[in-house]
Scaffold this motif. Structure first.
Motif, PDB file in Angstrom:
ATOM      1  N   VAL A   1       4.294 -77.720  25.404  1.00 16.93           N
ATOM      2  CA  VAL A   1       3.055 -78.366  25.841  1.00 16.93           C
ATOM      3  C   VAL A   1       2.319 -79.023  24.675  1.00 16.93           C
ATOM      4  O   VAL A   1       1.338 -79.735  24.893  1.00 16.93           O
ATOM      5  CB  VAL A   1       2.130 -77.344  26.531  1.00 16.93           C
ATOM      6  N   ASP A   2       2.772 -78.783  23.449  1.00 11.82           N
ATOM      7  CA  ASP A   2       2.132 -79.375  22.270  1.00 11.82           C
ATOM      8  C   ASP A   2       2.321 -80.895  22.312  1.00 11.82           C
ATOM      9  O   ASP A   2       3.449 -81.387  22.327  1.00 11.82           O
ATOM     10  CB  ASP A   2       2.768 -78.808  21.009  1.00 11.82           C
ATOM     11  N   PRO A   3       1.224 -81.666  22.336  1.00 10.86           N
ATOM     12  CA  PRO A   3       1.358 -83.125  22.466  1.00 10.86           C
ATOM     13  C   PRO A   3       1.736 -83.841  21.173  1.00 10.86           C
ATOM     14  O   PRO A   3       2.001 -85.039  21.181  1.00 10.86           O
ATOM     15  CB  PRO A   3      -0.040 -83.549  22.927  1.00 10.86           C
TER      16      PRO A   3
ATOM     17  N   PRO B   1       4.697 -74.192  10.512  1.00 10.33           N
ATOM     18  CA  PRO B   1       4.834 -73.950  11.965  1.00 10.33           C
ATOM     19  C   PRO B   1       5.899 -74.871  12.574  1.00 10.33           C
ATOM     20  O   PRO B   1       5.898 -76.079  12.363  1.00 10.33           O
ATOM     21  CB  PRO B   1       3.445 -74.282  12.513  1.00 10.33           C
ATOM     22  N   VAL B   2       6.806 -74.298  13.345  1.00 10.31           N
ATOM     23  CA  VAL B   2       7.828 -75.041  14.082  1.00 10.31           C
ATOM     24  C   VAL B   2       8.011 -74.355  15.429  1.00 10.31           C
ATOM     25  O   VAL B   2       7.407 -73.314  15.704  1.00 10.31           O
ATOM     26  CB  VAL B   2       9.176 -75.077  13.321  1.00 10.31           C
ATOM     27  N   THR B   3       8.844 -74.927  16.273  1.00  6.87           N
ATOM     28  CA  THR B   3       9.266 -74.243  17.495  1.00  6.87           C
ATOM     29  C   THR B   3      10.787 -74.165  17.485  1.00  6.87           C
ATOM     30  O   THR B   3      11.460 -75.010  16.891  1.00  6.87           O
ATOM     31  CB  THR B   3       8.798 -74.968  18.770  1.00  6.87           C
TER      32      THR B   3
ATOM     33  N   GLY C   1      17.447 -76.184  26.954  1.00 11.19           N
ATOM     34  CA  GLY C   1      17.195 -76.053  28.380  1.00 11.19           C
ATOM     35  C   GLY C   1      16.075 -75.096  28.725  1.00 11.19           C
ATOM     36  O   GLY C   1      15.799 -74.875  29.899  1.00 11.19           O
ATOM     37  N   LYS C   2      15.413 -74.519  27.710  1.00  6.08           N
ATOM     38  CA  LYS C   2      14.360 -73.546  27.958  1.00  6.08           C
ATOM     39  C   LYS C   2      13.118 -73.909  27.144  1.00  6.08           C
ATOM     40  O   LYS C   2      13.179 -74.722  26.226  1.00  6.08           O
ATOM     41  CB  LYS C   2      14.839 -72.137  27.589  1.00  6.08           C
ATOM     42  N   ALA C   3      12.006 -73.270  27.482  1.00 13.80           N
ATOM     43  CA  ALA C   3      10.770 -73.515  26.753  1.00 13.80           C
ATOM     44  C   ALA C   3      10.902 -72.983  25.329  1.00 13.80           C
ATOM     45  O   ALA C   3      11.334 -71.838  25.127  1.00 13.80           O
ATOM     46  CB  ALA C   3       9.598 -72.842  27.458  1.00 13.80           C
TER      47      ALA C   3
ATOM     48  N   PRO D   1       6.654 -80.234  14.162  1.00 16.19           N
ATOM     49  CA  PRO D   1       5.614 -81.103  14.734  1.00 16.19           C
ATOM     50  C   PRO D   1       4.896 -81.975  13.694  1.00 16.19           C
ATOM     51  O   PRO D   1       3.671 -82.047  13.660  1.00 16.19           O
ATOM     52  CB  PRO D   1       4.660 -80.099  15.393  1.00 16.19           C
ATOM     53  N   ARG D   2       5.647 -82.599  12.840  1.00 17.18           N
ATOM     54  CA  ARG D   2       5.112 -83.552  11.870  1.00 17.18           C
ATOM     55  C   ARG D   2       6.286 -84.312  11.278  1.00 17.18           C
ATOM     56  O   ARG D   2       7.454 -84.040  11.586  1.00 17.18           O
ATOM     57  CB  ARG D   2       4.335 -82.837  10.754  1.00 17.18           C
TER      58      ARG D   2
END
Length: 261
Positions: free
Chosen positions: A30-32, A75-77, A82-84, A113-114
């Motif tokens: 959901v992070d834009p 910070p990363v994800t 196929g999953k959140a 996210p950068r």
């Protein structure tokens, strides 16, 4: 400091070396914020560059691997595509990869996210050859899906794959469908069989005549559409009866003209 690899077309190499990696991708979370997708630099060459074979389906076949280092607490994800994804630090993302078996690792990705500054880039290497999975992880040995979403028109070998594995199954023989209709009892089964008859030349209309008095109006409605494939002369009597059906949807399917209220 954690090491990561980002794959990009070879034509971008000079710009990346000069200005770094721009954040042009959007995360599946959901992070834009925009960022880049990458993978940890692992001892296993294939797992490190596992996305290269899939990426060349949509990009140039000549790609380079951009190696860069970022602080462990960045910070990363991380997660399977196929999953959140799960928010973690860069060091935790590397640890997550190392905790997985090679089979489980296929399809995993890291999202930063950068962008990546030029000073964070350590080297840019041309890929010896694309490696990894294609279409989906562990797809080797499975029957490929030839639908337009999985096989893009114009891709190499697509025509042969669609010839070997047609997306639309061949229609069942007409006599087989009619024989099953004679004994079918369940509403859903009857509707599926009638749909198999639509748009196909028919002659023995008597084999579906018993359905004109079926208690379910949806069956009678589908029958009216299926009769379009029969000879107009032999189907005329059944269609006339359906045009006088008490249910309006059945009458309209049979071609009856309704008076406007």
């Amino acid at each position: 400091m954690a090491w990561f690899v980002h794959l990009t077309p070879e034509k971008n190499a000079a710009r990346v070396r000069r200005s770094g990696l721009s954040p042009v991708s959007r995360s599946r979370s959901v992070d834009p914020r925009l960022g880049i997708y990458c993978a940890p630099l692992l001892p296993d060459y294939t797992l490190t560059h596992q996305w290269s074979r899939e990426l060349i389906r949509f990009k140039t076949p000549n790609m380079v691997a951009v190696h860069f280092r970022i602080p462990d607490d960045t910070p990363v994800t991380v997660g399977h595509y196929g999953k959140a994804p799960e928010p973690v630090t860069a060091a935790q993302a590397v640890a997550r990869f190392l905790s997985l078996s090679p089979e489980e690792m296929c399809g995993y990705e890291v999202f930063l996210p950068r962008g990546v500054d030029a000073k964070e880039i350590r080297r840019i290497r041309a890929l010896r050859r694309p490696v990894g999975w294609r279409y989906m992880p562990n797809a080797h040995g499975r029957k490929p899906c030839s639908c337009p979403a999985c096989l893009n028109p114009g891709e190499y070998g697509v025509a042969k794959l669609r010839e070997r594995f047609p997306y639309d199954s061949p229609p069942r023989p007409r006599q087989e469908v009619l024989a099953q209709l004679a004994t079918a009892e369940y509403r859903g089964e009857i509707i599926d069989l009638l749909n198999d008859l639509r748009g196909r030349g028919q002659g023995d209309v008597f084999r579906v005549a018993h359905l004109v008095d079926h208690p379910d109006p949806e069956v009678r409605e589908v029958l009216a559409y299926a009769l379009e494939g029969f000879s107009p002369k032999v189907a005329a009597e059944l269609l006339e009866k359906l045009r006088n059906d008490p249910v309006r949807a059945v009458r309209e399917a049979a071609g009856a003209e309704e008076d406007e209220d």
